[in-house]
Design a protein around this motif. Structure first.
Motif, PDB file in Angstrom:
ATOM      1  N   PHE A 149       0.765  -1.248   0.000  1.00 39.55           N
ATOM      2  CA  PHE A 149       0.000   0.000   0.000  1.00 39.55           C
ATOM      3  C   PHE A 149       0.794   1.296   0.000  1.00 39.55           C
ATOM      4  CE2 PHE A 149      -3.148  -2.851   2.084  1.00 39.55           C
ATOM      5  CZ  PHE A 149      -3.937  -2.964   0.974  1.00 39.55           C
ATOM      6  N   CYS A 150       1.965   1.368   0.575  1.00 38.79           N
ATOM      7  CA  CYS A 150       2.594   2.686   0.633  1.00 38.79           C
ATOM      8  C   CYS A 150       4.104   2.534   0.688  1.00 38.79           C
ATOM      9  CB  CYS A 150       2.109   3.461   1.852  1.00 38.79           C
ATOM     10  SG  CYS A 150       2.599   2.716   3.408  1.00 38.79           S
ATOM     11  N   ASN A 151       4.776   3.639   0.398  1.00 43.50           N
ATOM     12  CA  ASN A 151       6.220   3.693   0.531  1.00 43.50           C
ATOM     13  C   ASN A 151       6.536   4.918   1.370  1.00 43.50           C
ATOM     14  OD1 ASN A 151       8.951   3.678   0.327  1.00 43.50           O
ATOM     15  ND2 ASN A 151       9.026   4.305  -1.819  1.00 43.50           N
ATOM     16  N   PRO A 152       6.697   4.749   2.694  1.00 49.48           N
ATOM     17  CA  PRO A 152       6.809   5.906   3.576  1.00 49.48           C
ATOM     18  C   PRO A 152       8.175   6.563   3.583  1.00 49.48           C
ATOM     19  CG  PRO A 152       6.971   3.889   4.836  1.00 49.48           C
ATOM     20  CD  PRO A 152       6.703   3.479   3.407  1.00 49.48           C
ATOM     21  N   SER A 153       9.116   6.067   2.798  1.00 50.88           N
ATOM     22  CA  SER A 153      10.480   6.584   2.828  1.00 50.88           C
ATOM     23  C   SER A 153      10.516   8.087   2.581  1.00 50.88           C
ATOM     24  CB  SER A 153      11.326   5.865   1.774  1.00 50.88           C
ATOM     25  OG  SER A 153      12.620   6.395   1.746  1.00 50.88           O
ATOM     26  N   GLY A 154      11.107   8.809   3.512  1.00 46.02           N
ATOM     27  CA  GLY A 154      11.293  10.243   3.339  1.00 46.02           C
ATOM     28  C   GLY A 154      10.054  11.082   3.575  1.00 46.02           C
ATOM     29  N   PHE A 155       8.963  10.461   4.008  1.00 43.04           N
ATOM     30  CA  PHE A 155       7.714  11.211   4.193  1.00 43.04           C
ATOM     31  C   PHE A 155       7.622  11.701   5.629  1.00 43.04           C
ATOM     32  CE2 PHE A 155       3.263  11.783   5.094  1.00 43.04           C
ATOM     33  CZ  PHE A 155       2.797  12.418   3.963  1.00 43.04           C
ATOM     34  N   GLN A 156       7.375  12.978   5.799  1.00 44.37           N
ATOM     35  CA  GLN A 156       7.258  13.565   7.132  1.00 44.37           C
ATOM     36  C   GLN A 156       5.814  13.498   7.590  1.00 44.37           C
ATOM     37  OE1 GLN A 156      10.092  14.510   8.501  1.00 44.37           O
ATOM     38  NE2 GLN A 156       9.193  14.957  10.502  1.00 44.37           N
ATOM     39  N   ARG A 157       5.602  12.856   8.697  1.00 41.80           N
ATOM     40  CA  ARG A 157       4.251  12.695   9.221  1.00 41.80           C
ATOM     41  C   ARG A 157       3.683  14.033   9.658  1.00 41.80           C
ATOM     42  NH1 ARG A 157       2.779   8.421  14.007  1.00 41.80           N
ATOM     43  NH2 ARG A 157       0.622   9.052  14.352  1.00 41.80           N
ATOM     44  N   SER A 158       2.419  14.276   9.320  1.00 41.57           N
ATOM     45  CA  SER A 158       1.776  15.547   9.660  1.00 41.57           C
ATOM     46  C   SER A 158       1.203  15.512  11.067  1.00 41.57           C
ATOM     47  CB  SER A 158       0.652  15.843   8.668  1.00 41.57           C
ATOM     48  OG  SER A 158      -0.111  16.953   9.118  1.00 41.57           O
ATOM     49  N   PRO A 159       1.486  16.523  11.878  1.00 40.76           N
ATOM     50  CA  PRO A 159       0.899  16.584  13.231  1.00 40.76           C
ATOM     51  C   PRO A 159      -0.586  16.948  13.196  1.00 40.76           C
ATOM     52  CG  PRO A 159       2.166  18.560  12.798  1.00 40.76           C
ATOM     53  CD  PRO A 159       2.384  17.652  11.620  1.00 40.76           C
ATOM     54  N   TYR A 160      -1.080  17.378  12.044  1.00 43.04           N
ATOM     55  CA  TYR A 160      -2.472  17.804  11.933  1.00 43.04           C
ATOM     56  C   TYR A 160      -3.417  16.653  11.592  1.00 43.04           C
ATOM     57  CZ  TYR A 160      -0.162  22.325  11.656  1.00 43.04           C
ATOM     58  OH  TYR A 160       0.626  23.407  11.907  1.00 43.04           O
ATOM     59  N   LEU A 161      -2.847  15.495  11.251  1.00 43.30           N
ATOM     60  CA  LEU A 161      -3.668  14.369  10.819  1.00 43.30           C
ATOM     61  C   LEU A 161      -3.616  13.227  11.823  1.00 43.30           C
ATOM     62  CD1 LEU A 161      -2.618  14.172   7.038  1.00 43.30           C
ATOM     63  CD2 LEU A 161      -4.658  15.261   8.001  1.00 43.30           C
ATOM     64  N   SER A 162      -4.680  12.452  11.843  1.00 43.95           N
ATOM     65  CA  SER A 162      -4.697  11.217  12.621  1.00 43.95           C
ATOM     66  C   SER A 162      -3.778  10.200  11.954  1.00 43.95           C
ATOM     67  CB  SER A 162      -6.123  10.662  12.673  1.00 43.95           C
ATOM     68  OG  SER A 162      -6.541  10.287  11.356  1.00 43.95           O
ATOM     69  N   ALA A 163      -3.592   9.045  12.614  1.00 46.89           N
ATOM     70  CA  ALA A 163      -2.805   7.985  12.002  1.00 46.89           C
ATOM     71  C   ALA A 163      -3.450   7.551  10.693  1.00 46.89           C
ATOM     72  CB  ALA A 163      -2.690   6.801  12.962  1.00 46.89           C
ATOM     73  N   ARG A 164      -4.778   7.457  10.722  1.00 52.39           N
ATOM     74  CA  ARG A 164      -5.496   7.065   9.510  1.00 52.39           C
ATOM     75  C   ARG A 164      -5.345   8.135   8.430  1.00 52.39           C
ATOM     76  NH1 ARG A 164     -11.555   5.485  10.578  1.00 52.39           N
ATOM     77  NH2 ARG A 164     -11.555   7.626  11.354  1.00 52.39           N
ATOM     78  N   GLY A 165      -5.390   9.405   8.819  1.00 57.46           N
ATOM     79  CA  GLY A 165      -5.215  10.493   7.856  1.00 57.46           C
ATOM     80  C   GLY A 165      -3.832  10.506   7.258  1.00 57.46           C
ATOM     81  N   ASN A 166      -2.814  10.270   8.082  1.00 57.83           N
ATOM     82  CA  ASN A 166      -1.445  10.191   7.571  1.00 57.83           C
ATOM     83  C   ASN A 166      -1.298   9.047   6.589  1.00 57.83           C
ATOM     84  OD1 ASN A 166       0.769  12.054   8.664  1.00 57.83           O
ATOM     85  ND2 ASN A 166      -0.470  11.661  10.490  1.00 57.83           N
ATOM     86  N   PHE A 167      -1.921   7.917   6.921  1.00 64.01           N
ATOM     87  CA  PHE A 167      -1.807   6.772   6.032  1.00 64.01           C
ATOM     88  C   PHE A 167      -2.470   7.054   4.694  1.00 64.01           C
ATOM     89  CE2 PHE A 167      -2.481   2.446   4.505  1.00 64.01           C
ATOM     90  CZ  PHE A 167      -1.236   1.915   4.764  1.00 64.01           C
ATOM     91  N   ALA A 168      -3.640   7.701   4.729  1.00 60.67           N
ATOM     92  CA  ALA A 168      -4.330   8.034   3.475  1.00 60.67           C
ATOM     93  C   ALA A 168      -3.493   8.977   2.628  1.00 60.67           C
ATOM     94  CB  ALA A 168      -5.693   8.656   3.781  1.00 60.67           C
ATOM     95  N   SER A 169      -2.772   9.889   3.282  1.00 64.83           N
ATOM     96  CA  SER A 169      -2.011  10.883   2.524  1.00 64.83           C
ATOM     97  C   SER A 169      -0.778  10.291   1.859  1.00 64.83           C
ATOM     98  CB  SER A 169      -1.601  12.047   3.429  1.00 64.83           C
ATOM     99  OG  SER A 169      -0.607  11.638   4.355  1.00 64.83           O
ATOM    100  N   ILE A 170      -0.259   9.165   2.388  1.00 69.26           N
ATOM    101  CA  ILE A 170       0.913   8.565   1.750  1.00 69.26           C
ATOM    102  C   ILE A 170       0.545   7.359   0.899  1.00 69.26           C
ATOM    103  CG2 ILE A 170       2.468   9.292   3.587  1.00 69.26           C
ATOM    104  CD1 ILE A 170       2.506   6.374   4.555  1.00 69.26           C
ATOM    105  N   PHE A 171      -0.748   7.034   0.858  1.00 65.73           N
ATOM    106  CA  PHE A 171      -1.177   5.907   0.036  1.00 65.73           C
ATOM    107  C   PHE A 171      -0.879   6.236  -1.420  1.00 65.73           C
ATOM    108  CE2 PHE A 171      -3.865   3.314  -2.514  1.00 65.73           C
ATOM    109  CZ  PHE A 171      -4.054   2.137  -1.806  1.00 65.73           C
ATOM    110  N   GLN A 172      -0.135   5.378  -2.070  1.00 64.89           N
ATOM    111  CA  GLN A 172       0.266   5.631  -3.449  1.00 64.89           C
ATOM    112  C   GLN A 172      -0.587   4.811  -4.390  1.00 64.89           C
ATOM    113  OE1 GLN A 172       4.449   4.905  -3.692  1.00 64.89           O
ATOM    114  NE2 GLN A 172       4.978   6.770  -2.611  1.00 64.89           N
ATOM    115  N   GLY A 173      -1.482   5.481  -5.075  1.00 63.23           N
ATOM    116  CA  GLY A 173      -2.246   4.802  -6.110  1.00 63.23           C
ATOM    117  C   GLY A 173      -1.308   4.252  -7.173  1.00 63.23           C
ATOM    118  N   SER A 174      -1.774   3.265  -7.920  1.00 60.67           N
ATOM    119  CA  SER A 174      -0.912   2.519  -8.824  1.00 60.67           C
ATOM    120  C   SER A 174      -0.233   3.385  -9.871  1.00 60.67           C
ATOM    121  CB  SER A 174      -1.729   1.417  -9.512  1.00 60.67           C
ATOM    122  OG  SER A 174      -2.804   1.980 -10.231  1.00 60.67           O
TER     123      SER A 174
END
Length: 540
Positions: free
Chosen positions: A34-59
């Motif tokens: 589902f995702c490649n989190p390398s180098g991605f800075q987690r946002s303090p404004y989002l929940s864990a679920r929100g952070n995950f949605a933001s780094i989800f890489q569509g195909s």
């Protein structure tokens, strides 16, 4: 699993590089990472679920964004990116723009500006039922009460996954498949996909490359259950994207019987059912079967996006006899509804009938023209591929050709496939690589051919340039390292698939057309080094 580990990091903020997801490729049951989190800075404004949605890489997110930032335009941006990656029909704007602006389309009654029944306005559901009865060749009239209308099949996948599966449960699907399904079923419902890997080799009971068989379904299901994964449903794409396969009635019956034995729901996506453009191929809808093995667990979806060349109009419909499922999905239609004026336009489009009650404009004008244009575009692209000596699956449904570029990969890895994909993009042509469809073999690509001639010509020129450059590079590398020119375990693509002919059950060897045989010989001569290795001097 990835989501739970993000949550387990505690608090907000921090860097997602801390996250370590166990490599899913090492497991018996392959699911999407589902995702490649390398180098991605987690946002303090989002929940864990929100952070995950933001780094989800569509195909194909990266290529899609690049295309929209640099679209090809014949006059304004001739050096822009040509999009052969997004599955859209761009051949029928003239027909659809004319039909959608006629007087009967532009009517606004008060109910169209008010909240509808969440399943969709009754007048539209009745029209959808009549339309599907006619085109799916249903043995009895389909019922409006079994029809639900949503804003696209992506929303339908999301809704069905949510109401049929609990979080963490899974759905069975054969690969390669349209990658957007992953995003649809996971982001909302946290439902996983268990892959049934298909390959190009014709082995066992297979009679064609990438053939789905009950044996393969059984193995994937048993492997999943052995790992404690609860599989609740099976997804079937017919016609299949990206392969273009059309399932025979016997195949459909076998798949449905398999699902019944294991009490699995079956979600059948028939979004390309009217985009079968050659008379030699026959589409069979599940709704046209005399008897469904398990009607309460069989759910069929269709939409106008592909068959009517209007991907900008979000409209999809579900047909299910299970009223529990229908009501559960309808409760989610509040989030996925279709606006009243669009519902009216779609109903008018689908009811365009002549005196015989058969859809006159659809059959006599639109489909006839659309199929002719699709066939011409498909012929142009496949002729170009034959000239290049590139193997492909020769099917007659959908907007795409599944292409074998494995001979342009030196090491045969997905990393090399991605580099080739990026090279196409750098040369201003967007394709879709096999990994985007979870293909198990590196080197397969999907190309969309449902485009205007001038874009097809220029796009194929750009593809040819990349392939010729890559071929010269490989030859140069082999001259420098002759002892490594033959890769162990890397099969010649000619052993597996060469210009696979129309989708028909094979009868005898003589059924191959002269064109296919000619293409086979041309490809073998271009791709093989047999002539170089077996000279007259060596024979002497």
């Amino acid at each position: 699993q990835a989501l739970s580990e993000i949550e387990g990091m505690g608090g907000r903020g921090g860097n997602l590089q801390e996250m370590r997801v166990r490599p899913l490729a090492k497991r018996k049951v392959d699911m999407h990472g589902f995702c490649n989190p390398s180098g991605f800075q987690r946002s303090p404004y989002l929940s864990a679920r929100g952070n995950f949605a933001s780094i989800f890489q569509g195909s194909s997110e990266e290529g899609y964004k690049a295309y929209h930032a640099d679209k090809y335009d014949e006059d304004k941006n001739p050096n822009g990116i040509i999009n052969f990656g997004t599955s859209e029909n761009k051949l029928c704007f003239d027909l659809m723009s004319k039909r959608l602006t006629q007087a009967d389309m532009n009517i606004i009654d008060p109910p169209l500006l008010q909240y509808p029944d969440w399943k969709g306005h009754l007048f539209l559901r009745e029209e959808v039922a009549r339309f599907l009865t006619y085109y799916c060749k249903a043995p009895a009239p389909l019922k409006a009460e079994n029809v639900i209308v949503l804003n696209g099949c992506g929303s339908l996948f999301s809704a069905l996954a949510t109401v049929l599966c609990d979080p963490g449960e899974a759905v069975l699907i054969a690969t390669p498949f349209y990658g957007g399904i992953t995003q649809s079923v996971f982001l909302y419902g946290n439902v996983k996909l268990v892959y049934v890997y298909l390959d190009s080799k014709i082995t066992g009971t297979s009679s064609r490359p990438f053939q789905l068989t009950v044996e393969k379904l059984e193995k994937a299901l048993q492997d999943a259950r052995a790992e404690g994964v609860s599989v609740r449903a099976l997804i079937l794409l017919n016609p299949q994207n990206p392969l273009g396969d059309i399932y025979s009635l016997s195949e459909l019956r076998d798949y449905l019987e398999f699902a019944k034995r294991h009490e699995l729901h079956v979600i059948v996506d028939e979004i390309y059912m009217l985009s079968v453009f050659d008379e030699s191929a026959t589409f069979h809808s599940v709704l046209g079967m005399d008897r469904l093995p398990d009607p309460q667990r069989t759910h069929v979806m269709w939409g106008i996006t592909k068959d009517f060349a209007v991907s900008g109009i979000r409209f999809g419909t579900l047909y299910t006899e299970n009223q529990d499922v229908a009501n559960a999905v309808a409760s989610l239609c509040y989030f996925h509804g279709v606006c009243g004026p669009v519902q009216h336009k779609v109903a008018q489009l689908l009811r365009d009938r002549g005196e015989s009650a058969a859809p006159y404009w659809i059959n006599q004008v639109y489909l006839r023209t659309n199929h002719a244009r699709l066939k011409a575009a498909h012929t142009y692209v496949t002729d170009e591929l034959k000239t290049l000596g590139v193997p492909f699956l020769n099917r007659n449904a959908g907007f795409f050709v599944w292409i074998d570029f494995r001979k342009y990969l030196k090491t045969g890895t997905f990393e090399e496939e991605l580099l080739l994909w990026k090279r196409f993009l750098d040369n201003k042509v967007l394709l879709s690589c096999g990994k985007a469809f979870e293909c198990g073999e590196p080197g397969w690509f999907r190309i969309i051919f449902a485009d205007k001639t001038h874009r097809l010509q220029l796009g194929m020129q750009r593809i040819r340039k990349v392939l010729e450059e890559r071929e010269q590079e490989i030859l140069a590398e082999e001259k420098e390292q002759p002892c490594q020119s033959d890769q162990d375990g890397k099969a010649d693509s000619t052993d597996e698939v060469i210009f696979v002919s129309r989708h028909q059950e094979p009868t005898c060897a003589s059924s191959s057309s002269l064109g296919d045989l000619t293409g086979l010989l041309q490809q073998q001569m271009r791709s093989s080094d047999w002539l170089q290795k077996n000279t007259a001097e060596q024979f002497a």
